[in-house]
Design a protein around this motif. Structure first.
Motif, PDB file in Angstrom:
ATOM      1  N   HIS A  94      -7.567  -1.658   6.869  1.00 18.78           N
ATOM      2  CA  HIS A  94      -6.611  -0.557   7.016  1.00 18.78           C
ATOM      3  C   HIS A  94      -7.304   0.720   6.526  1.00 18.78           C
ATOM      4  CE1 HIS A  94      -2.559   0.307   8.185  1.00 18.78           C
ATOM      5  NE2 HIS A  94      -2.205   0.853   7.045  1.00 18.78           N
ATOM      6  N   ASP A  99      -0.163  -4.280   6.435  1.00 18.74           N
ATOM      7  CA  ASP A  99      -0.761  -3.587   7.579  1.00 18.74           C
ATOM      8  C   ASP A  99      -2.230  -3.971   7.650  1.00 18.74           C
ATOM      9  OD1 ASP A  99       1.676  -2.350   7.729  1.00 18.74           O
ATOM     10  OD2 ASP A  99       0.901  -0.301   7.672  1.00 18.74           O
ATOM     11  N   HIS A 118       1.186   3.900   2.056  1.00 17.11           N
ATOM     12  CA  HIS A 118       1.610   4.657   3.239  1.00 17.11           C
ATOM     13  C   HIS A 118       3.128   4.851   3.186  1.00 17.11           C
ATOM     14  CE1 HIS A 118      -2.067   4.000   6.088  1.00 17.11           C
ATOM     15  NE2 HIS A 118      -2.130   5.163   5.443  1.00 17.11           N
ATOM     16  N   HIS A 144       0.851  -1.197   0.000  1.00 21.87           N
ATOM     17  CA  HIS A 144       0.000   0.000   0.000  1.00 21.87           C
ATOM     18  C   HIS A 144       0.881   1.239   0.000  1.00 21.87           C
ATOM     19  CE1 HIS A 144       0.888  -0.441   4.257  1.00 21.87           C
ATOM     20  NE2 HIS A 144       0.165   0.603   4.610  1.00 21.87           N
TER      21      HIS A 144
HETATM   22 ZN   LIG Z   1      -0.250   1.459   6.557  1.00 23.91          ZN
END
Ligand SMILES: [Zn+2]
Ligand SMILES: [Zn+2]
Length: 247
Positions: free
Chosen positions: A135, A158, A61, A59
């Motif tokens: 998430h 995550d 992030h 992802h």
């Molecule tokens: Zn994350």
């Protein structure tokens, strides 16, 4: 296949250790799983970044993609010992965030490829299956199987606790799980506790559990103890920088 931990903190790097990044190798193929802060310097010890074959991103992030920009610049500017430019780098990622997905493609350097179009894909010697996690932003867990041996690594990326992780991780040889929280934070919408990671490992029949995406504060051995309570028959260890595991 061989797994090397390049960085294991969640959120931000500290004390010489970076955030989420792992090198996975098989048959001379080098796959970078997440590219967190500090990952490029850590990677260099094992393989020249221009020799990397592919990247797989869970992802967008920052703690999972912080070094992607400098990886692209490395491959733009650096040549190999014969003066040759590196090949176009495939970066496998999801395309549910169009702006971030677009940044994965950098002309003549890297190409973003969405893995969400098919239930599974092949990257070099690996079969990759994905599952959406819990998430705040779209994020995917991976089951990475070495085709030649059938050995499987599951990376939760995550996620808050999700029962589907049990089926997704069934009989995996190693579960690399987001254990950002200590006991008392169960059923959170962002990360799991070590206890929840242990529960998944035990119920999925996984033999080896590695706790990762670790917090910067607290006694990390307590996380191991909490995971073991749920999974007494599972070998539990903390991710450590430069730790290499043969799966
Ligand atoms: Zn994350
Ligand atoms: Zn993270």
């Amino acid at each position: 296949m061989k797994l090397t931990v390049l960085g294991y903190y969640g959120g931000y790097p500290t004390k010489g250790v970076g955030t989420s990044a792992y090198l996975i190798e098989s048959e001379g193929f080098h796959l970078l799983l997440d590219a967190g802060s500090g990952s490029l310097l850590a990677l260099e010890k094992y393989v020249d970044p221009i020799k990397l074959d592919a990247v797989l991103i869970s992802h967008y992030h920052h703690d999972h993609i912080a070094d992607l920009g400098v990886l692209q610049f490395t491959r733009l500017l650096k040549k190999d010992e014969h003066g040759n430019k590196p090949h176009l780098l495939p970066i496998y990622c999801h395309d549910e965030d169009k702006d971030s997905f677009a940044k994965m493609t950098f002309e003549n350097v890297s190409q973003g490829i969405a893995y969400t179009k098919e239930p599974e894909l092949t990257i070099g010697p690996f079969k990759i299956e994905h599952m959406k996690t819990i998430h705040p932003v779209p994020c995917y867990a991976f089951r990475i199987t070495e085709e030649k041996t059938g050995k499987a690594l599951v990376f939760t990326a995550d996620s808050g606790y999700k029962k589907d992780f049990i089926a997704f991780s069934t009989k995996a040889d190693l579960l690399l799980a987001d254990s950002n929280f200590f006991r008392g934070m169960e059923n959170h919408s962002v990360h799991m506790t070590a206890k929840e990671c242990g529960r998944i490992a035990a119920r999925a029949g996984v033999q080896n559990l590695m706790l990762t995406h670790l917090p910067q504060k607290g006694d990390l051995n307590q996380l191991v103890a909490e995971a073991r309570e749920e999974a007494p028959d599972v070998s539990v260890q903390l991710a450590q920088k430069d730790m290499t595991v043969t799966i």
